[in-house]
Scaffold this motif. Structure first.
Motif, short mmCIF file in Angstrom:
data_model
loop_
_atom_site.label_atom_id
_atom_site.label_comp_id
_atom_site.label_asym_id
_atom_site.label_seq_id
_atom_site.Cartn_x
_atom_site.Cartn_y
_atom_site.Cartn_z
N UNK A 239 0.84 -1.21 0.00
CA UNK A 239 0.00 0.00 0.00
C UNK A 239 0.87 1.26 0.00
N UNK A 240 1.93 1.26 0.82
CA UNK A 240 2.81 2.44 0.85
C UNK A 240 3.50 2.64 -0.49
N UNK A 241 3.94 1.55 -1.13
CA UNK A 241 4.63 1.68 -2.42
C UNK A 241 3.71 2.24 -3.50
N UNK A 242 2.41 1.93 -3.41
CA UNK A 242 1.47 2.39 -4.43
C UNK A 242 0.94 3.79 -4.18
N UNK A 243 0.89 4.22 -2.95
CA UNK A 243 0.26 5.51 -2.63
C UNK A 243 1.25 6.61 -2.32
N UNK A 245 4.14 9.48 -2.60
CA UNK A 245 4.70 10.43 -3.57
C UNK A 245 3.90 10.48 -4.87
N UNK A 246 2.59 10.62 -4.75
CA UNK A 246 1.78 10.79 -5.95
C UNK A 246 2.02 12.17 -6.56
N UNK A 251 -3.72 12.90 -10.69
CA UNK A 251 -3.53 11.61 -11.35
C UNK A 251 -4.61 11.48 -12.43
N UNK A 252 -4.20 11.46 -13.68
CA UNK A 252 -5.17 11.36 -14.77
C UNK A 252 -5.70 9.94 -14.92
N UNK A 253 -4.79 8.95 -14.87
CA UNK A 253 -5.20 7.55 -14.99
C UNK A 253 -4.60 6.77 -13.82
#
Length: 291
Positions: A239-243, A245-246, A251-253
């Motif tokens: 979860x941390x790796x995916x969320x 530093x967005x 986020x378009x896609x």
């Protein structure tokens, strides 16, 4: 003394009271003035106007005058607001209001129709007898060929046509959208492993509202998350790796971004025991069932 004068009038008739005189208008007292008519017979360039319009109780004077003018125009004459505003000094706003009055009382019909070239125009119809016109529209279908005529297909309204065009363009854009990048696949795609990956993806929007995924995107990404979980990465670490530093600009896609991260940040696989068989895999699947 008793003889009567034969030339005298017999007996004077009683005079009718002023307010009860049959030729007196109601509410009008003794007047010396009032309207008089000096009429001459028309022999050309005249229009017959019904008193139901000229003396209408609910229409404004502007609407009565405008209705009279429209009935005097020849067939095919322009009768739009812009033309009428250029002809009369009342202005477009007042003329539009008068047209709405005439339309509400049946003296005018305005319909949006499509021409042979595809252009949508307004067709204006002036009715000199609204009651007769309404009766004609009701009875006309039953008189045609002895049976009701099939209703003409309704032309789409401009607003509906615009909405349908917008939906069509959106569908085309979705069809032209690039497919999502490929994601890793687990070596042992157990049902519990894929279910844990799906639950993790479905829960991402609770941590960041920009990561709300469609069902088809979740199905595409779930094997990639399962590949991470299979490599002894905890759900919290995934979860941390995916969320983390967005992009600050948004986020378009979201699904494309997550697919890229699942590939780019994929950790190394866990070391395989010397027996050559990952004996710990069933144990990891059992642990995922408890999460």
């Amino acid at each position: 003394m008793g003889t009567q004068n034969p030339s005298a009038p017999p007996r004077a008739q009683a005079r009718v009271a002023g307010n009860k005189h049959p030729n007196r208008l109601p509410g009008v007292g003794h007047r010396t003035g009032g309207l008089r008519h000096d009429n001459s017979r028309h022999i050309n360039r005249f229009t017959v106007i019904g008193n139901h319009l000229a003396q209408h109780r609910e229409l404004s004077l502007l609407a009565i005058g405008l209705g009279t003018h429209l009935q005097s125009l020849p067939k095919g004459a322009p009768a739009d607001i812009k033309t009428l505003a250029a002809r009369f000094p009342e202005g477009a706003t007042r003329i539009a209001a008068a047209l709405r009055e005439l339309e509400a009382h049946g003296y005018l019909r305005r319909e949006r129709v499509r021409t042979a070239t595809g252009r949508i125009v307004t067709r204006t119809t002036s009715c000199n007898q609204p009651t007769a016109a309404a009766h004609h529209h009701i009875e006309a279908p039953s008189r045609a060929a002895g049976r009701p005529a099939a209703p003409a297909p309704a032309e789409p309204r401009p607003q509906v046509a615009r909405e349908e065009g917008t939906r069509s363009r959106r569908s085309e854009k979705r069809a032209q959208r690039k497919p999502l990048p490929a994601v890793p696949s687990p070596a042992y795609p157990a049902t519990a492993l894929l279910q844990a990956a799906t639950d993790l993806l479905a829960d991402l929007h609770r941590h960041d509202s920009r990561l709300l995924l469609a069902a088809c995107d979740t199905v595409h990404l779930a094997p990639g998350v399962a590949a991470w979980l299979e490599r002894d990465v905890t759900p919290a670490a995934v979860r941390r790796a995916l969320t983390a530093d967005l992009p600050p600009e948004g986020v378009r896609r979201p699904a494309a971004l997550l697919a890229h991260r699942l590939v780019a940040k994929l950790p190394r696989p866990a070391p395989v025991p010397r027996t050559g068989h990952p004996a710990s895999a069933p144990a990891r699947h059992a642990e995922l069932r408890r999460l």
